[in-house]
Scaffold this motif. Structure first.
Motif, PDB file in Angstrom:
ATOM      1  N   ASN A  16       0.802  -1.226   0.000  1.00 11.29           N
ATOM      2  CA  ASN A  16       0.000   0.000   0.000  1.00 11.29           C
ATOM      3  C   ASN A  16       0.835   1.276   0.000  1.00 11.29           C
ATOM      4  O   ASN A  16       0.298   2.366   0.174  1.00 11.29           O
ATOM      5  CB  ASN A  16      -0.946   0.005   1.211  1.00 11.29           C
ATOM      6  N   SER A  17       2.161   1.134  -0.178  1.00  7.49           N
ATOM      7  CA  SER A  17       3.006   2.322  -0.274  1.00  7.49           C
ATOM      8  C   SER A  17       2.928   2.899  -1.687  1.00  7.49           C
ATOM      9  O   SER A  17       2.390   2.268  -2.611  1.00  7.49           O
ATOM     10  CB  SER A  17       4.456   1.963   0.051  1.00  7.49           C
ATOM     11  N   ILE A  18       3.484   4.100  -1.856  1.00  7.84           N
ATOM     12  CA  ILE A  18       3.489   4.718  -3.196  1.00  7.84           C
ATOM     13  C   ILE A  18       4.252   3.840  -4.179  1.00  7.84           C
ATOM     14  O   ILE A  18       3.808   3.626  -5.313  1.00  7.84           O
ATOM     15  CB  ILE A  18       4.106   6.132  -3.127  1.00  7.84           C
ATOM     16  N   PHE A  19       5.399   3.296  -3.760  1.00 16.21           N
ATOM     17  CA  PHE A  19       6.161   2.408  -4.635  1.00 16.21           C
ATOM     18  C   PHE A  19       5.350   1.175  -4.993  1.00 16.21           C
ATOM     19  O   PHE A  19       5.352   0.714  -6.138  1.00 16.21           O
ATOM     20  CB  PHE A  19       7.467   1.983  -3.949  1.00 16.21           C
ATOM     21  N   GLY A  20       4.652   0.615  -4.002  1.00 17.09           N
ATOM     22  CA  GLY A  20       3.848  -0.588  -4.246  1.00 17.09           C
ATOM     23  C   GLY A  20       2.702  -0.318  -5.203  1.00 17.09           C
ATOM     24  O   GLY A  20       2.414  -1.124  -6.091  1.00 17.09           O
ATOM     25  N   LYS A  21       2.037   0.823  -5.045  1.00 12.12           N
ATOM     26  CA  LYS A  21       0.882   1.165  -5.882  1.00 12.12           C
ATOM     27  C   LYS A  21       1.286   1.532  -7.302  1.00 12.12           C
ATOM     28  O   LYS A  21       0.488   1.387  -8.240  1.00 12.12           O
ATOM     29  CB  LYS A  21       0.113   2.328  -5.247  1.00 12.12           C
ATOM     30  N   THR A  22       2.520   2.009  -7.479  1.00 11.69           N
ATOM     31  CA  THR A  22       2.965   2.417  -8.819  1.00 11.69           C
ATOM     32  C   THR A  22       3.800   1.338  -9.507  1.00 11.69           C
ATOM     33  O   THR A  22       4.349   1.567 -10.590  1.00 11.69           O
ATOM     34  CB  THR A  22       3.776   3.730  -8.740  1.00 11.69           C
ATOM     35  N   GLY A  23       3.900   0.177  -8.891  1.00 11.16           N
ATOM     36  CA  GLY A  23       4.563  -0.958  -9.542  1.00 11.16           C
ATOM     37  C   GLY A  23       6.075  -0.878  -9.600  1.00 11.16           C
ATOM     38  O   GLY A  23       6.699  -1.473 -10.495  1.00 11.16           O
ATOM     39  N   VAL A  24       6.689  -0.172  -8.667  1.00 15.19           N
ATOM     40  CA  VAL A  24       8.153  -0.095  -8.634  1.00 15.19           C
ATOM     41  C   VAL A  24       8.721  -1.473  -8.316  1.00 15.19           C
ATOM     42  O   VAL A  24       8.284  -2.148  -7.389  1.00 15.19           O
ATOM     43  CB  VAL A  24       8.625   0.929  -7.581  1.00 15.19           C
ATOM     44  N   GLU A  25       9.696  -1.900  -9.101  1.00 16.59           N
ATOM     45  CA  GLU A  25      10.296  -3.208  -8.911  1.00 16.59           C
ATOM     46  C   GLU A  25      11.400  -3.155  -7.857  1.00 16.59           C
ATOM     47  O   GLU A  25      12.170  -2.189  -7.810  1.00 16.59           O
ATOM     48  CB  GLU A  25      10.901  -3.714 -10.239  1.00 16.59           C
TER      49      GLU A  25
END
Length: 262
Positions: free
Chosen positions: A90-99
């Motif tokens: 649910n973090s910004i990285f998680g929601k934007t698909g950062v690998e």
């Protein structure tokens, strides 16, 4: 102002000394601002302080990590907490698909960090923490060694008489009504597992005799299967058990096996 109030230690969230990586982290400060603050702390009467850095960031290279560590050492800072990036759902990285960072590269980064800081005289006393002699974080040691600690302020966490609590995250509520803590109910077995998880992160390890008395169990007997499976990674020193360096590198895997024991 902090000194006048009796504050004697500061932990500063720098994250990186590279501006492009700070933007990736969505930080609003610059590397030069972080360095300026560090220099100001060193001019004050606060003699012990720490900074946080992150490795394993998107597009971060080994050279970037080396630059961060070089800058850290050049600033002569007594304590470092350095963490690999964890991407939560649910973090910004998680929601934007950062690998996440390549696991082999992340391991190489951690190995470089550890060897370089130890060669510079820093003690690797906890998996993510390094300090000069005499500059252990007393607060962090409290929860790594299964002790109580206070959490002051809006959204702060603490532990009193073995029970963890979180203060309200509402600033309005905090200002009008105070901390309004919510207590986290844990069973004795959950608290026992927490104690193991925290202690095995440190070079001091787990005091088995104290754990047995506190949690009404026999550690060696209860976890015999796990201790045998990873026997090459464990060391026993009197009443204490701790992990060798190779064991710390697979700490999460080992802890999962501990958690599977009922």
């Amino acid at each position: 102002a902090y000194v006048a109030l009796g504050v004697n230690r500061i932990s500063l969230g720098v994250q990186s000394f590279k501006d492009d990586l700070l933007k990736v982290c969505r930080r609003t400060h610059t590397a030069s601002q972080a360095i300026s603050v560090i220099e100001n702390i060193k001019k004050s009467s606060i003699s012990t302080f720490s900074i946080d850095l992150i490795f394993g960031l998107p597009n971060q290279t080994m050279e970037d990590v080396k630059k961060d560590i070089f800058t850290f050492l050049s600033l002569d800072i007594p304590h470092l907490s350095i963490y690999s990036l964890q991407i939560e759902e649910n973090s910004i990285f998680g929601k934007t698909g950062v690998e996440p960072c390549d696991s082999d590269l992340e391991a190489d980064m951690f190995e470089y960090i550890t060897k370089t800081l130890e060669a510079a005289g820093y003690i690797h006393y906890e998996i993510s923490s390094f300090c000069k002699p005499g500059h252990y974080s007393k607060h962090n040691l409290a929860y790594w060694q299964d002790k109580d600690f206070y959490g002051f302020g809006c959204g702060a966490s603490g532990r009193l008489n073995g029970i963890r609590y979180d203060n309200t995250t509402s600033l309005k509520e905090y200002c009008s009504l105070g901390p309004c803590p919510s207590y986290i109910n844990e069973t004795l077995s959950e608290r026992a597992m927490d104690a193991i998880m925290m202690a095995l992160r440190t070079k001091f390890g787990l005091n088995i005799k104290e754990w047995n008395f506190k949690y009404q169990s026999d550690f060696k007997e209860h976890y015999a299967q796990v201790l045998d499976k990873y026997r090459e990674h464990f060391c026993f020193d009197g009443e204490c058990i701790y992990l060798k360096d190779a064991g710390l590198e697979i700490l999460n895997t080992i802890l999962v096996d501990f958690m599977l024991i009922e």
